[in-house]
Every structure is written in structure tokens, then in C-alpha cells.
Design an enzyme around this catalytic site. Structure first.
Site, mmCIF file in Angstrom:
data_model
loop_
_atom_site.group_PDB
_atom_site.id
_atom_site.type_symbol
_atom_site.label_atom_id
_atom_site.label_comp_id
_atom_site.label_asym_id
_atom_site.label_seq_id
_atom_site.Cartn_x
_atom_site.Cartn_y
_atom_site.Cartn_z
ATOM 1 N N GLU A 255 0.798 -1.228 0.000
ATOM 2 C CA GLU A 255 0.000 0.000 0.000
ATOM 3 C C GLU A 255 0.834 1.284 0.000
ATOM 4 O O GLU A 255 0.317 2.361 -0.293
ATOM 5 C CB GLU A 255 -0.948 -0.028 1.193
ATOM 6 C CG GLU A 255 -2.019 -1.084 0.990
ATOM 7 C CD GLU A 255 -2.758 -1.424 2.255
ATOM 8 O OE1 GLU A 255 -2.124 -1.987 3.178
ATOM 9 O OE2 GLU A 255 -3.949 -1.133 2.334
HETATM 10 N N1 MCN Z 1 7.401 -7.986 -0.312
HETATM 11 C C1 MCN Z 1 8.752 -8.006 -0.586
HETATM 12 N N2 MCN Z 1 9.626 -7.343 0.228
HETATM 13 C C2 MCN Z 1 9.183 -6.616 1.285
HETATM 14 C C3 MCN Z 1 7.806 -6.544 1.538
HETATM 15 C C4 MCN Z 1 6.926 -7.262 0.736
HETATM 16 O O1 MCN Z 1 9.163 -8.621 -1.569
HETATM 17 N N3 MCN Z 1 10.039 -5.964 2.040
HETATM 18 C C5 MCN Z 1 6.455 -8.705 -1.183
HETATM 19 C C6 MCN Z 1 5.650 -9.767 -0.445
HETATM 20 O O2 MCN Z 1 6.323 -10.999 -0.441
HETATM 21 C C7 MCN Z 1 4.373 -9.804 -1.259
HETATM 22 C C8 MCN Z 1 4.210 -8.375 -1.741
HETATM 23 O O3 MCN Z 1 5.494 -7.772 -1.623
HETATM 24 O O4 MCN Z 1 4.544 -10.631 -2.366
HETATM 25 C C9 MCN Z 1 3.203 -7.585 -0.923
HETATM 26 O O5 MCN Z 1 3.426 -7.829 0.439
HETATM 27 P P1 MCN Z 1 2.635 -7.054 1.594
HETATM 28 O O6 MCN Z 1 2.903 -5.613 1.512
HETATM 29 O O7 MCN Z 1 2.863 -7.760 2.863
HETATM 30 O O8 MCN Z 1 1.102 -7.179 1.175
HETATM 31 P P2 MCN Z 1 0.077 -8.402 1.198
HETATM 32 O O9 MCN Z 1 0.683 -9.638 0.736
HETATM 33 O O10 MCN Z 1 -0.676 -8.384 2.473
HETATM 34 O O11 MCN Z 1 -0.846 -7.915 -0.015
HETATM 35 C C10 MCN Z 1 -1.786 -6.938 0.079
HETATM 36 C C11 MCN Z 1 -1.460 -5.595 -0.495
HETATM 37 C C12 MCN Z 1 -2.709 -4.847 -0.478
HETATM 38 S S1 MCN Z 1 -3.315 -4.508 1.051
HETATM 39 C C13 MCN Z 1 -3.409 -4.568 -1.623
HETATM 40 S S2 MCN Z 1 -4.918 -3.835 -1.570
HETATM 41 C C14 MCN Z 1 -2.842 -4.889 -2.869
HETATM 42 C C15 MCN Z 1 -1.415 -5.091 -2.861
HETATM 43 O O12 MCN Z 1 -0.923 -5.707 -1.812
HETATM 44 N N4 MCN Z 1 -3.567 -5.372 -3.879
HETATM 45 C C16 MCN Z 1 -2.942 -5.765 -5.009
HETATM 46 N N5 MCN Z 1 -0.819 -5.243 -4.041
HETATM 47 C C17 MCN Z 1 -1.537 -5.660 -5.118
HETATM 48 N N6 MCN Z 1 -0.908 -6.006 -6.257
HETATM 49 C C18 MCN Z 1 -1.636 -6.525 -7.269
HETATM 50 N N7 MCN Z 1 -1.016 -6.856 -8.386
HETATM 51 N N8 MCN Z 1 -2.968 -6.718 -7.181
HETATM 52 C C19 MCN Z 1 -3.643 -6.355 -6.087
HETATM 53 O O13 MCN Z 1 -4.942 -6.574 -6.004
#
Ligand code: MCN
Ligand code: FES
Ligand code: FES
Length: 925
Positions: free
Chosen positions: A872
Site C-alpha cells: 500500500e
Molecule cells: N514484499 C517483498 N519485500 C518486502 C515486503 C513485501 O518482496 N520488504 C512482497 C511480499 O512478499 C508480497 C508483496 O510484496 O509478495 C506484498 O506484500 P505485503 O505488503 O505484505 O502485502 P500483502 O501480501 O498483504 O498484499 C496486500 C497488499 C494490499 S493490502 C493490496 S490492496 C494490494 C497489494 O498488496 N492489492 C494488489 N498489491 C496488489 N498487487 C496486485 N497486483 N494486485 C492487487 O490486487
């Protein structure tokens, strides 16, 4: 019917087709080539692209009678296969260009035709091509797609080899922090993974196809529903109404304490009232979609239309009737009371600035894949529902009472194998309960696939905030006091409206150590679109207010906007708006990192500005929490299998963000000490029947909360199997010694002393936050008022990198959505904002190719391997930077989004820019 000779993917065939049928329906329905997708269904998104006789066409608007006999048609299945990928598919995998992947077949087919014509295109030619062929992607911000085409072209020209595009395993075997490709990538780029609509086509004979009777007004009393005529229509099996619902017929909104709204105010099928346009009143279940649709017209609904309150100000008026009788339209209030009383501080301040009714509108999510769900009874008589849910366990709990079932006992949810983006709208259940009700009422498997119009009108939207805000600062620029008052238009359903309102007090003014705050926010029930989560949930509305006022303060003080932010940025000793210390102090280094880029941008803007095309530069800061408020937790199962592989199971729902990659890389980092390679890790995800609750994939929480639980489970396994000599037991050895092979990994943010915010808005809601600074460079056309974003730069702190390609992709995609939010996206006009294009989705030429990310990553104590989240962050406040840049370019201050050309033009012409105002700021409560 007509007979057509066609050549499909190299195979000649004869087909009998309806001349009026759409090519896409023939490809998918008759030829079972489900790699070609349907998004908008109106020629606006390119998901259905195929090559016909050398030209890219959109098969959703091509009737069979217009397909010449003996046409040569290539679909994604004809381009490459999982074991023999085309250059484009290899490059798509490498660049993480398939996030949700729903657009990938259309783009790859389109790019294939480009490379056939010109195997040495420039980046701009690639962009022109996708613009011309209307290929839309909502996830990636387009840059990774152009990167992929450029690399594929190099491979086609023989300048590089396929191996150059394949992942090279580092010598230490570590994949954490690399560009290891996500496990689902190959299925996505070859069109072989089944999304909901594909799954629906493959359901067994006898599956009922559903269509909805939906409200055409925004507020009404239901006097009667007559289904008798519809029930006699050909192919109709049953017309289901609220009378057939076996449970409470309400979604449980899980309201917070203090919410005057009823947790049970959202009906599954409307019974007494219609609360918004598009509400579902009845479900026609038939043998075909066409039969179901024909019968929809024959369901007669008698209504008494009531006054509709289409915005918070309207619903707050004293004479407005209660939308939910017995519950006031203003149903939740949240304060922020931090530090000293601000009134005397404002009087003493050297400078006071304030603004009224800053407004971020009803941003529509606009995934390319419309909403879709299926239901059936399994062999044990349990109701199984498949959907795009990003909170399987949560949603089962929210719909169970309504259906009259028990979550996890006789009701189970799972995701379709492929899920097109949701961007948060699926944080709420949407059509799950509808297919559930239909299966329960008929005993048959049921399938419901929305068309794009329904996607737009039925699913939740970002909830607008109206914010008044005031800063009191000393002459050096240090803000000592902040006051604000806001109203949230949450539509008719209270579900999560309270949580969203709490986000206001957590993020207005975030990024700065403001010691004294007095703020209040109200949640308002209206008859416009119900509010669902949208990526960055509450922070775009909150930060738009504080980041706009920051620029106004800078101007009043005669200071540079970046330096003003620098003075106020979190430093040790400061607390955030919730009253706790940030877990890292990266805001100052982030501003330091972006400063040289900012100065270059200012110089460029000056040099390139002309009276017709004025250039400007804007800045904003972004902060967001990783988690659900308070002691958020997750569960993961880690099990050594008899063949030596390790199975890692959890519901970390994937909507394109890369849950599979996050889970794999996090687990592998702990397991690799046992010699486990990535291909020896079996992921079992997103099925309540098979995996435990990881919690919803919202609030950028999963990498932190699920990730910590993954590490915990994997560590338990590794420690249990470790022998005295440092080697590890095999499965047989462990079993022989009676050592368990399965472990339950858990983590709770309680470990970081997290608490919910109290009624003063104070607490420690999140253990980990993400921090960023946005730099926007824009060009305003002074003759039309149209703004073009020329470049976006983001400095980001997301903790340690789990996967570099995923991370970059998340940021590019989020920035693109921020550009849409700033300039074009809206769902205000129920007559106009009803297609993807009319809702203002950005096409490739609306997004700059020049997007730059500067990572300033601080290791997080409470993140797995030091990671924070990312999802986000890029959508927290890029729109504020863009509007600040518009002001910098041409002196027009946009206070209500989107910054449409006509608004900017009005400002340029010295006219008043129309705004919606709140006459009542402090309603009786
Ligand atoms: N990640 C990473 N390195 C970090 C942090 C995270 O590589 N330091 C990677 C994680 O492994 C994950 C991705 O980034 O693959 C997102 O991680 P995170 O921020 O923890 O989010 P969530 O997995 O909880 O995903 C939800 C978030 C939200 S809230 C929305 S809304 C959203 C989003 O991610 N919707 C999406 N990204 C999106 N991306 C796509 N393509 N489509 C959506 O609907
Ligand atoms: Fe055909 Fe969107 S253009 S589905
Ligand atoms: Fe393009 Fe999701 S990857 S729409």
C-alpha cells in the site's frame, strides 16, 4: 448458424457458429481456449486480444459474421506453452510483468504482433502500440511490461540468449532478496492458469448459471417481488429471493465497539429496502446465462422510492431520514487527543494555516477481471465457495450466519487458482453469499460471473473523506499543533466504516512529529457506493489533507516544501499521530535521498516550461502500517513430507501482489540451512479445506504477520530435525525417533506490544510501518487544463527485500494508481462512470515510462528477516505530490480530486473551481 473454416494456432478446423456470436465466446466456449480473457467486454482493455490475419483485434467486440472465412487466428495458446515459452513469455516472467496476470495473455498476444512487424522497437513505439491496441494493466504501472518487450525483442534479434532471461541461482542458493520468478508466473503468461470465468466454463454439466435482479434506484422500500413470470421462462430452474435464504440474510460487518451502526445492515438479498443502486434483489438460476438473463427482465419488483442521500453532507442534514431506521446516519466518531490542548497553541503560533473540505473521491478499483464466484456441495454435504476473496477465513465468518451455516464446519471458502487483481475491494465479501444462497436453494452447483458494468456498480469503492485541517507552526517551520475535522462517506453499509475512520486519526499528519493534536472524524451512512477497502485504505484521504496543507504552510513561511517536511520529519523522541515512537527513523534519510532528485527536477521544470506547457514539481510523504490494528496474528503449518520436501500451508491470499513468492522466499530462507531448495518446498495456499488462517491479504500485513509465522513454523521444524553433528534427520529418521514432522507456526503483533487505538486515538496499532517520499514532475497544458505526469520518483523504506522484482512491481503499480486517483479516476456519476474507460482507468500513455525508485531500507526488528510490507505504500500520497506539482506549475490549487482538466482550466482562467462543501461539521452525536 454459419459454418466457418478457421486456422486456430496452426490447426485448420471447421466450426458451426452463430453469426452474431462474439469471437471471444467461440474461442473460450466452443474451442475451450480459456487463455483469452474477458475483462471489460467492451473493447476497452485488450484482455481478449488475439491476432487475426496478422492484426491484433479485440475478440470481445468482433462478431463471428465479421471473421473472414479461412482466417488465421493466434491466441495465447499458439504463442508458447509452459514447457516451450516464447521470448515474450520468458521476458514476462523475468520482469515480474504478470502480477495478477489477468492482462498477460492479451498483452503478450498484442506484443507478438508488434514484434512480428518490428523486432527492434523503441520503448516509445512499444508504448504507442499498447495505447493503440488499448491494452490495459491495472497492476504493474506498465514499465515492467515495456521492459519485457524490449528484452524479448533482444532475444528475437539474437542479441541475448534465453538463458539471459532465466533466473540464475546464486552460489549460496539464497533466493531472498533476488529476482527469483514467482511460482505462478508460467501459468499466467501461458494462459494455462484458470481464473474464475475459466473455472466456471469447466464446471460439470448441470451447473446453474446465475444472473441478478439488481436495484435501479439508490434508496427505496420494497413493496413486493413477483418471480412467477420469470420462473416460467425457458431454462429457468429457480428464482431465488430473500425468502429462500436459510440464515439471517445479513453479512456480519464485525463492527467495532462504539459503532452505532448495526453489524447486520448489509442484506445478502434485499428484503425490506434497497440501500444503493445495484443492490441484489433476486437471483435467477438457469441452464444458460442467456436464459437466466432473459428471465431477469421478467422479475417484477414493486418499490416505493425514498430520498437518496448521495454524499456525506446530504446525509448529515438534520431533516435526512435514517437510511437504516433506528440507526443515525452519523454512526461512528473517532477522536485524536494527543498532547496539549491545541486552541491556545494555535493562538500563540507564529503562523497558522488551514484548509476546508479537502476531498479524495470514490476511486473505483478497476481490476481487469470482474468479480466471479462458484459454489457447490461437496461429498460431505459441506458448502464450498470459490471466489476472489482475499480473506477466506474472515469472509466465511462474515457470511456464515447470513447463510445459516458454520464457518469451517459446513462452509468452506477457497480462491480460484488464478485471481485477477482486487486492490482491496475483496477485503469485503461480495458475491460469495449470493452463489452460496443459490446452491443452498437449488442443491446444484452454481456459477456467477459479473459483467464489467456489474463489477463497477455492485462492488465497494474507496470512501471519500471531507477534511478540514489546520496547522500552527513557529516561524522556523516546526509544527506544534494540528487540528482537524473530517467526515467519511461510507455508503450504506457500516461494515469496516469504523475501521476506516480510525485510519484518519492514524494517518492525518503522519510522517511528522506533531506533539499536539485535536481531531475528530465522523462516519456517515449514505446511499452512494458502499465503502470497501482500497489499497492504502484511508491514508490517501488523510495524507492528501496534511500533504496539501504542508505546501500551503511552506508558501506562507517562504520555505522550500521539501525543507519544511525535513524539519518536521520523525526524529528520535517524536511520536506518530497514535502517540508511539516510529519503529525506525527513516523519514529523514528518505528526504535526504530524494533531495538531489528534487533539485534536479526543479531545474528541469524551469528549463522545460513554456507558457503553453507549464512544468512543475511536487513532493509529499507517505506512511502506512503493516497489519490489522492491535495484536494481529497468523497461522502456518510446516510439514516434512516423506519424499523429503517441506509443505508450507497457509491462507496468504494472492490478488496479484505475489503471495506465492513471499511465502516461498520467506520459508526457503529458514529452510535452506537444511539443504532444502526452492523446488523442494510445496506451497498449499488459499483453501480453507487445506490450510490454516493467515488472515486477510490487506493492510500490507501478510509479509510481516504471515511471514513471521512462516519463520516461526520453519524454525520449529529445523530445530526439531537438527542432529548433534549439525546435519538434519530425514523423514524416516524423524518418524523412527518419534519426532513430529508437522509444526504450527504462529506470530502475533502482541510480541511487539501492539494495542488498538483508544477513544483518544492513542495506542500502538502497528508493529511495523512503511515510509516513503514521492516526487512528481508534471506538465500542465494551459490551453486545456490537462495535466500529464512526466516523471514519478519514489524513495521507499520497506525493510529488507524479500523479492526485488515483486517489490519494484508493487511500487510501479501503486504509483500508476496514484496518478489515476489524482487526475482521472472516479465513480461519482452513476450514469457516466459505468465503464472502465469512463471511470478514468489510466492507459499506458497516461503513466510515465520514467519512474524511479530509491530504496532506503531499514531492517525491522519485528519483520521477518527485517522486512516491512510494501503493497500500500506507493498509493499513500502520490496524488498529493501530483497536485502540489500542479500548483507549482501553474498556481492552481486543487483541493478536491480528481484534478480533471476542466477544474485546472477554471483555476487557470481565474474562475472558481466548483467544490462540494459540508455545511455541518460537528453533527449531533
Ligand atoms: N514484499 C517483498 N519485500 C518486502 C515486503 C513485501 O518482496 N520488504 C512482497 C511480499 O512478499 C508480497 C508483496 O510484496 O509478495 C506484498 O506484500 P505485503 O505488503 O505484505 O502485502 P500483502 O501480501 O498483504 O498484499 C496486500 C497488499 C494490499 S493490502 C493490496 S490492496 C494490494 C497489494 O498488496 N492489492 C494488489 N498489491 C496488489 N498487487 C496486485 N497486483 N494486485 C492487487 O490486487
Ligand atoms: Fe475485450 Fe476488454 S477489450 S475484454
Ligand atoms: Fe496486469 Fe494484473 S498484471 S492487470
Amino acid at each position: 448458424m454459419i459454418k466457418k473454416k478457421l486456422n486456430i494456432n496452426g490447426a485448420s478446423m471447421s466450426l458451426v457458429v452463430d453469426p452474431e456470436a462474439l469471437l471471444v465466446d467461440v474461442i473460450r466456449g466452443q474451442l475451450h481456449l480459456t487463455g483469452t480473457k474477458v475483462g471489460c467486454g467492451k473493447g476497452q482493455c485488450g484482455a481478449c486480444s488475439v491476432i487475426m490475419n496478422g492484426k491484433v483485434i479485440r475478440s470481445c467486440i468482433t462478431k463471428m459474421k465479421r471473421v473472414p472465412d479461412e482466417s488465421i487466428i493466434t491466441t495465447i495458446e499458439g504463442i508458447g506453452t509452459p514447457t516451450n515459452l516464447h521470448a515474450l513469455q520468458l521476458a514476462w516472467v523475468k520482469h515480474g510483468s504478470a502480477q495478477c496476470g489477468f492482462c498477460a495473455p492479451g498483452f503478450i498476444v498484442s506484443a507478438k504482433a508488434l514484434l512480428d512487424e518490428n523486432n527492434n522497437p523503441t520503448r516509445e513505439e512499444v508504448r504507442d502500440w499498447f495505447q493503440k491496441h488499448k491494452n490495459v494493466c491495472r497492476c504493474t504501472g506498465y514499465k515492467p511490461l515495456v521492459d519485457a518487450v524490449m528484452d524479448a525483442a533482444r532475444l528475437v534479434r539474437g542479441e541475448i540468449t534465453a538463458a539471459d532471461l532465466e533466473f540464475q541461482m546464486p552460489e549460496d542458493g539464497k533466493i531472498l532478496g533476488t529476482d527469483y520468478p514467482r511460482p505462478s508466473a508460467i501459468g499466467k503468461v501461458t494462459g494455462t492458469i484458470d481464473y474464475g470465468a475459466d473455472f466456471g466454463l469447466k464446471m460439470p454439466p448441470g451447473t446453474l448459471r446465475l444472473k441478478l435482479v439488481q436495484a435501479q434506484v439508490s434508496h427505496a422500500k420494497i413493496l413486493s417481488i413477483d418471480t412467477s413470470e420469470a420462473e416460467k421462462m425457458p431454462g429457468v430452474y429457480k428464482v431465488v429471493t430473500y425468502k429462500d435464504v436459510k440464515g439471517k440474510n445479513r453479512i456480519n460487518g464485525l463492527n467495532l465497539p462504539g459503532n452505532k451502526g448495526d453489524s447486520y445492515d448489509r442484506p445478502i438479498l434485499c428484503d425490506e429496502k434497497v440501500f444503493q443502486f445495484g443492490d441484489a434483489i433476486a437471483i435467477v438460476c438457469a441452464d444458460t446465462e442467456a436464459h437466466a438473463q432473459a428471465a431477469v427482465e421478467k422479475v417484477h419488483v414493486e418499490l416505493e422510492v425514498l430520498p437518496a442521500y448521495m454524499s456525506a453532507p446530504a446525509a448529515m442534514e438534520p431533516d435526512a431520514i435514517e437510511i437504516h431506521p433506528g440507526t443515525p446516519n452519523v454512526y461512528f466518531r473517532q477522536y485524536n487527543i494527543k498532547g496539549e490542548d491545541t486552541a491556545p497553541l494555535m493562538e500563540k503560533a507564529d503562523v497558522v494555516v488551514s484548509m476546508e473540505d479537502l476531498y479524495v473521491g470514490r476511486q473505483p478499483h478497476l481490476p481487469i477481471e470482474p468479480d466471479v464466484a462458484a459454489a457447490y456441495y461437496d461429498e460431505n454435504g459441506n458448502l464450498q465457495i470459490l471466489s476472489k476473496s482475499i480473506g477466506l477465513d474472515l469472509h466465511a465468518a462474515m457470511i456464515a450466519e447470513g447463510l445459516g451455516l458454520e464457518a469451517g464446519k459446513n462452509l468452506f471458502l477457497s480462491q480460484f487458482p488464478g485471481v485477477g487483481g482486487t486492490f482491496g475491494y475483496k477485503f469485503s465479501p461480495t458475491i460469495e453469499a449470493l452463489v452460496g444462497v443459490a446452491t443452498m436453494a437449488t442443491g446444484k452447483p452454481c456459477f456467477l460471473n459479473f459483467d464489467y458494468y456489474q463489477q463497477i456498480i455492485y462492488t465497494g469503492k474507496r470512501s471519500p473523506f471531507f477534511v478540514d485541517i489546520k496547522f500552527g507552526a513557529n516561524k522556523d517551520g516546526k509544527i506544534n499543533a494540528m487540528e482537524y475535522n473530517y467526515a467519511v462517506d461510507h455508503g450504506p453499509y457500516s461494515e469496516f466504516g469504523d475501521l476506516l475512520t480510525v485510519r484518519g486519526v492514524q494517518f492525518i499528519g503522519a510522517g511528522y512529529g506533531i506533539p499536539n493534536i485535536r481531531g475528530v472524524g465522523y462516519t456517515v451512512c449514505t446511499n452512494h457506493a458502499w465503502g470497501s477497502a482500497f489499497r492504502a485504505y484511508g491514508s490517501p484521504q488523510s495524507l492528501f489533507a496534511s500533504e496539501t496543507l504542508m505546501d500551503v504552510l511552506a508558501e506562507k513561511l517562504g520555505m522550500d516544501p521539501l525543507e519544511l517536511r525535513y524539519i518536521n520529519a520523525y526524529r528520535p523522541g517524536d511520536t506518530n499521530p497514535s502517540g508511539h515512537e516510529p519503529e525506525v527513523y527513516s523519514m529523514v534519510p528518505l528526504l535526504d535521498a530524494i533531495r538531489p532528485k528534487y533539485q534536479e527536477a526543479l531545474k528541469r521544470a524551469k528549463e522545460e516550461s513554456t507558457p503553453e506547457k507549464k512544468r512543475g514539481v511536487g513532493i509529499s510523504v507517505g506512511v502506512y502500517g503493516c497489519g490489522l490494528d492491535g495484536p494481529d496474528s497468523a497461522e502456518v503449518w510446516v510439514e516434512l513430507l516423506h519424499d523429503g520436501r517441506v509443505q508450507v500451508s497457509t491462507n496468504w491470499q494472492d490478488h496479484g501482489q505475489g503471495a506465492d513468492m513471499g511465502l516461498l522466499a520467506t520459508a526457503h530462507e529458514t529452510l535452506r540451512q537444511m539443504g532444502i531448495t526452492p523446488d523442494q518446498i510445496k506451497l498449499v495456499m488459499n483453501d480453507m479445506n487445506l490450510a490454516p488462517a493467515g488472515g486477510p491479504a490487506g493492510g500490507s500485513r501478510s509479509q510481516v504477520v504471515v511471514g513471521n509465522s512462516v519463520v516461526n513454523g520453519c524454525e520449529q521444524l529445523v530445530n526439531a530435525l537438527r542432529k548433534d553433528d549439525g546435519t538434519f534427520m530425514t523423514y524416516d529418521e524423524a518418524v523412527a525417533k518419534g519426532i513430529p514432522t508437522k509444526y504450527v507456526g504462529k506470530w502475533s503483533a502482541a510480541a511487539a506490544n501492539c494495542t488498538d487505538c483508544d477513544d483518544k486515538g492513542q495506542g500502538k496499532p502497528f508493529s511495523v510501518y512503511m515510509y516513503g517520499v514521492f516526487l512528481a514532475e508534471v506538465e500542465v497544458d494551459t490551453t486545456t487544463g490537462k495535466t500529464r505526469v512526466v516523471k514519478m520518483t519514489m524513495a521507499a523504506d520497506v525493510g529488507e527485500v524479500i523479492n526485488k522484482t515483486v517489490l519494484d512491481g508493487q511500487i510501479y503499480g501503486g504509483l500508476a494508481q496514484g496518478i489515476g486517483l489524482a487526475l482521472s479516476e472516479d465513480f461519482e456519476d452513476l450514469k457516466k462512470h459505468t465503464t472502465m474507460a469512463n471511470c478514468g482507468i489510466p492507459y499506458i500513455k497516461d503513466i510515465p515510462d520514467d519512474m524511479e525508485i530509491i530504496y532506503v531500507n531499514y531492517k525491522r526488528e519485528h519483520g521477518p528477516y527485517g522486512a516491512a510490507g510494501v503493497g500500500e505504500l506507493p498509493l499513500t500520497s502520490p496524488h498529493a505530490a501530483i497536485c502540489n506539482a500542479i500548483y507549482n506549475a501553474c498556481g492552481v490549487r486543487i483541493t478536491q480530486l480528481p484534478a480533471r482538466p476542466e477544474k485546472v482550466l477554471a483555476g487557470l482562467q481565474g474562475k472558481e473551481i466548483p467544490v462540494v462543501k459540508r455545511p455541518i461539521k460537528d453533527p449531533a452525536y
